[in-house]
Enzyme design. Structure first.
Site, short mmCIF file in Angstrom:
data_model
loop_
_atom_site.label_atom_id
_atom_site.label_comp_id
_atom_site.label_asym_id
_atom_site.label_seq_id
_atom_site.Cartn_x
_atom_site.Cartn_y
_atom_site.Cartn_z
CE LYS A 138 23.81 27.00 -12.39
NZ LYS A 138 24.26 27.58 -11.10
CG HIS A 312 -3.47 -15.47 2.18
ND1 HIS A 312 -2.40 -15.27 3.04
CD2 HIS A 312 -4.31 -16.32 2.82
CE1 HIS A 312 -2.59 -15.98 4.13
NE2 HIS A 312 -3.74 -16.61 4.03
#
Length: 549
Positions: A138, A312
């Site tokens: 951070k 398909h």
């Protein structure tokens, strides 16, 4: 970042630790350490200060608490550009920590050890390590964090060349890798807990003996599935030369090394299944979703009202018209037999006229951007029909498609971006007529979603015959002709890749096909062009193929 003067080093993976620590010592950087890492350094004659000497508090609870202290996290998290932070550090006797070299307890290794007990795995859940890594990442503006031993040489090199300062681009990259490290670690812990909800109670858990946590009702499928992939290799290209590609391995270890350009890609179809919302019908299946995804992408290829019928994972009929009902009638006319039990996608909101046109056909799934009330009532008369509302598919730059193989995934951007027909070249003596060109553009759009080897015969508004998935192109030509239920005379054909021999072209010409579009690029292109000229056919070359495996 200010020149580094203090580093916190606490690692489970001791690879490269001696070299790193001696390098830091030579640069005059003080080392703080804990537990086994501190013992390792002292054993090798490397100067290091115990964290407990800095905090003034011993390690307690069998080492569970040692770095969770303001003298540690204050030194990591203080903003170097905030005078008030510097004042607070001074007021409390806290010194900056400029480097954090931490990797985490070996949770995965313990969790996959068949001899490890439930309690032993629990003890390998790191708490202080992720807290330090995340704090340093951070605060990358003032701190460099390293989780991967392979990055130690880069860190030492950057410190030496930068007079103790690590460059911002490298700090950003290291911060990204740190967050990936903790993300992967937390995911492994969460996945392990998901698989062990019925584990025996442990002392002090608050559970009665013999009582077990509620197990999942989803069988082998947890509520959330975390997929950690590592890029194993780049590939020459994807399904087609214009698609870059890579192969990813299923990654069960630390993702310390990796692509230094985080966030470049997002997975195609992000969001709740690409925005699919089932409005009614039976529960949807694996095959339904695959066919629905393919049909939706095909429908998005057309600006005018269009209907796409998929069976398909291949189109068995596509039509366009003044409205959806007309488009549907043209699509189903291609192959009415195959349309039975199909998936149908539409690129306009569906209304009552469309529902009425479809009344006599059994369909598994219908997709559209919306359904009006009349359409919903009509389709509701078919209780098995799955009705799916979804937005028009629009490919986004940066998307990738993943396809599973044993041990990993293939990755490529989707082959979904439009070609430029204006760039196509006329290869034959005869150029296509305007009507033929319109039909050729239609057939070419369809061909990219037909399984290779793909041959699509069409007129200007509908498919006429489709040959898909054959091992030879001439057989796809024969199959497209055999499947045709509409007149073939005067039609056009698209081939997803070049014709390797003239036999396929001659089969099409013999059936009445008058024009062909194909990528070109065969060693026998000259023979193909000559054959087309002999039959009075027009041929366009696109320069781009669209294989679909």
């Amino acid at each position: 970042m200010l020149p580094a003067r203090r580093a916190l080093v606490s690692v489970s993976d001791k690879r490269g630790l001696e070299g790193l620590s001696r390098g830091l010592d030579r640069l005059g950087i003080e080392i703080l350490s804990t537990g086994g890492t501190l013992g390792f350094l002292h054993q090798h004659g490397i100067r290091a200060l115990a964290v407990s000497d800095v905090t003034g508090f011993p390690e307690i609870l069998d080492g569970r608490v040692k770095t969770l202290h303001p003298h540690i996290h204050g030194g990591i998290l203080a903003s170097r550009s905030a005078p008030a932070h510097a004042d607070q550090l001074a007021a409390h006797g806290i010194e900056r920590i400029d480097l954090v070299v931490v990797n985490l307890y070996p949770f995965r290794e313990t969790a996959t050890d068949p001899g490890a007990s439930f309690e032993e795995v629990i003890e390998q859940i790191d708490v202080g390590g992720p807290a330090m890594v995340r704090a340093a990442a951070k605060n990358f503006a003032g701190v460099a964090v390293v989780v991967d031993p392979d990055d130690y040489p880069r860190l030492l090199g950057a410190l030496a060349s930068g007079n103790g300062v690590v460059s911002e681009p490298l700090r950003r990259e290291l911060a990204w890798k740190a967050f990936r490290h903790t993300q992967s670690y937390d995911s492994a812990v969460a996945d392990w807990f998901a698989r062990h909800q019925d584990a025996p109670a442990i002392a002090g858990s608050g559970r009665e003996g013999g009582e077990s946590a509620a197990a999942s009702n989803d069988g082998p499928f947890p509520a959330r599935l975390t997929l950690e992939l590592r890029r194993a290799a780049g590939l020459r290209y994807g399904e087609n030369p214009h698609q870059p590609a890579a192969v990813y391995a299923v990654h069960d270890a630390d993702p310390g090394s990796g692509d230094p350009s985080p966030g470049r890609y997002s997975v195609a179809g992000g969001g709740a299944l690409g925005g699919f919302r089932q409005l009614g019908g039976k529960e949807i299946s694996w095959n339904n979703l695959l066919d629905a995804d393919a049909a939706r992408k095909m429908a998005a290829l057309f600006d005018e009202p269009a209907a796409v019928i998929v069976k398909h994972n291949n189109p068995c009929g596509i039509g366009r018209g003044a409205d959806l009902a007309e488009a549907y009638q043209r699509a189903v006319a291609t192959d009415p037999v195959s349309a039975f039990g199909s998936v149908i996608a539409l690129n306009r909101p569906a209304g009552g006229a469309l529902a009425a046109a479809m009344a006599d056909l059994f369909v598994e799934v219908v997709l559209a951007p919306a359904f009006d009330e009349e359409a919903r009532r009509a389709f509701a008369r078919k209780p098995s029909l799955r009705l799916i509302e979804c937005p028009i598919y629009r490919p986004r730059p940066g998307e990738i498609e993943l396809r599973a193989i044993v041990g990993g995934f293939l990755a490529q951007p989707p082959d979904a971006f439009a070609d430029d027909p204006a760039a196509w070249t006329v290869a034959t003596r005869r150029a296509p007529t305007p009507d033929e060109r319109r039909a050729l553009e239609f057939a070419w759009r369809v061909a990219r979603y037909v399984k290779s080897n793909a041959i699509v015969i069409a007129n200007g508004d509908q498919t006429v015959g489709i040959g898909a998935g054959q091992m030879s192109r001439v057989d796809s030509c024969r199959l497209a002709i055999q499947k045709a239920q509409l007149p073939l005379a005067g039609t056009v054909a698209a081939s997803d890749a070049f014709f390797p021999f003239r036999d396929g072209l001659e089969v099409l010409a013999g059936a009445g096909v008058r024009a062909v579009v194909q990528p070109g690029g065969s060693k026998r292109d000259g023979e193909l062009i000559a054959a087309a000229d002999e039959h009075g056919m027009a041929m366009l070359l696109t320069g781009t193929r669209h294989f679909r495996h």
